[in-house]
Design a protein around this motif. Structure first.
Motif, short mmCIF file in Angstrom:
data_model
loop_
_atom_site.label_atom_id
_atom_site.label_comp_id
_atom_site.label_asym_id
_atom_site.label_seq_id
_atom_site.Cartn_x
_atom_site.Cartn_y
_atom_site.Cartn_z
N ALA A 19 0.77 -1.22 0.01
CA ALA A 19 -0.13 0.06 -0.09
C ALA A 19 0.90 1.32 0.15
O ALA A 19 1.94 1.20 0.60
CB ALA A 19 -0.74 -0.11 1.18
N ASP A 20 0.31 2.28 -0.64
CA ASP A 20 1.39 3.43 -0.57
C ASP A 20 0.89 4.44 0.48
O ASP A 20 0.07 3.98 1.26
CB ASP A 20 1.05 4.35 -2.19
N GLU A 21 1.56 5.34 0.40
CA GLU A 21 1.38 6.43 1.73
C GLU A 21 -0.18 6.89 1.80
O GLU A 21 -0.69 6.90 3.21
CB GLU A 21 2.23 7.47 1.57
N ILE A 22 -0.76 7.02 0.87
CA ILE A 22 -2.19 7.67 1.02
C ILE A 22 -3.08 6.38 1.51
O ILE A 22 -3.70 6.64 2.40
CB ILE A 22 -2.82 7.87 -0.33
N ALA A 98 -13.82 9.51 3.00
CA ALA A 98 -13.41 8.85 1.66
C ALA A 98 -13.26 9.92 0.71
O ALA A 98 -12.22 9.92 -0.15
CB ALA A 98 -14.27 7.87 1.21
N ARG A 99 -13.89 10.88 0.50
CA ARG A 99 -13.73 12.01 -0.13
C ARG A 99 -12.33 12.84 -0.32
O ARG A 99 -11.95 12.76 -1.43
CB ARG A 99 -14.76 12.91 -0.25
N ARG A 100 -12.08 13.08 0.95
CA ARG A 100 -10.72 13.58 1.00
C ARG A 100 -9.61 12.78 0.38
O ARG A 100 -8.66 13.43 -0.18
CB ARG A 100 -10.47 13.76 2.47
N GLU A 103 -9.59 12.76 -3.27
CA GLU A 103 -9.14 14.07 -3.86
C GLU A 103 -7.71 13.94 -3.94
O GLU A 103 -6.66 14.26 -4.72
CB GLU A 103 -9.57 15.10 -2.95
N ARG A 104 -7.28 13.32 -2.68
CA ARG A 104 -5.58 13.42 -2.58
C ARG A 104 -5.21 12.49 -3.77
O ARG A 104 -3.74 12.65 -4.17
CB ARG A 104 -5.11 12.86 -1.19
N ALA A 105 -5.71 11.20 -3.65
CA ALA A 105 -5.25 10.18 -4.76
C ALA A 105 -5.50 10.69 -6.37
O ALA A 105 -4.93 10.00 -7.14
CB ALA A 105 -5.62 8.98 -4.70
#
Length: 216
Positions: A19-22, A98-100, A103-105
């Motif tokens: 898994a990546d940082e996000i 989830a929405r946040r 957006e980051r991804a």
């Protein structure tokens, strides 16, 4: 009942795409908000979903049960640039997290979140719009209704994935008689006998069923 041997769990996670940082930060925030939660899928299951999306060539996917968005993030990333994920849930609180992260991804533009009963959302889709891939991980009592709403809308060869189909072994415990236990037994039996699909149940985490719509 532990479906996945705890002694092997870390080994399994160490031998799939990390898994990546996000995703890691999403897990941390989710567990801080709901300590000990089992409502979020694991790293290996997220990678499994992403691989299935890519293998099926899905362009339009449906998710029933978003929670804080880990699975939807994995699915949306695996879709092509013009792909679309219809994410169905009823919680503004959890999907706001989830929405946040969407957006980051950089995948928020692929995800259409609908806060309404999933059966109603599916019924409102335009006639003739077919679904390539669906992931069901919501209230267990609703599984039979979700499945019946999805199957007619799946394209030939489309894939439905259902999570938690073993209920930590409760499906074979005659004393486990909650509404959720009985609903999962019912949907498991329905899928196994359904000529519209070909299916396999996998002992992955809490049990995952793959149901592929049989081409006409």
């Amino acid at each position: 009942m532990e479906i996945v041997n705890p002694a092997l769990s870390d080994y399994l996670l160490a031998h799939c795409t990390p898994a990546d940082e996000i995703l890691r930060e999403l897990v941390e925030e989710t567990h801080a908000a709901v300590p000990g939660t089992t409502m979020q899928i694991t790293q290996d299951e997220g990678e499994f979903l992403a691989m299935l999306v890519r293998l099926t060539g899905a362009r339009f996917a449906v998710e029933i049960g978003v929670f804080t968005g880990y699975s939807s993030l994995c699915v949306a990333r695996a879709l092509p640039k013009d792909g679309r994920l219809l994410a169905c849930d009823v919680s503004e609180e959890w999907t706001s997290i989830a929405r946040r992260y969407w957006e980051r991804a950089g995948v928020a533009d692929k995800i259409d979140l609908r806060l309404a009963p999933a059966v109603d959302t599916l019924a409102a889709l335009p006639d003739g719009e077919s679904v390539d891939f669906a992931f069901v991980d919501a209230d267990k009592v609703g599984y039979p209704a979700y499945y019946e709403a999805l199957v007619p809308r799946m394209r030939p060869g489309g894939l439905i994935v259902l999570d938690n189909v073993l209920r930590q072994g409760r499906v074979i415990d005659p004393e486990a008689q909650t509404d959720a236990d009985n609903a999962i037994r019912r949907i498991n039996d329905t899928i196994a006998a359904d000529p519209r699909v070909e299916s396999v149940m996998l002992p992955m985490r809490d049990g995952v069923t793959l149901a592929r719509k049989v081409p006409a």
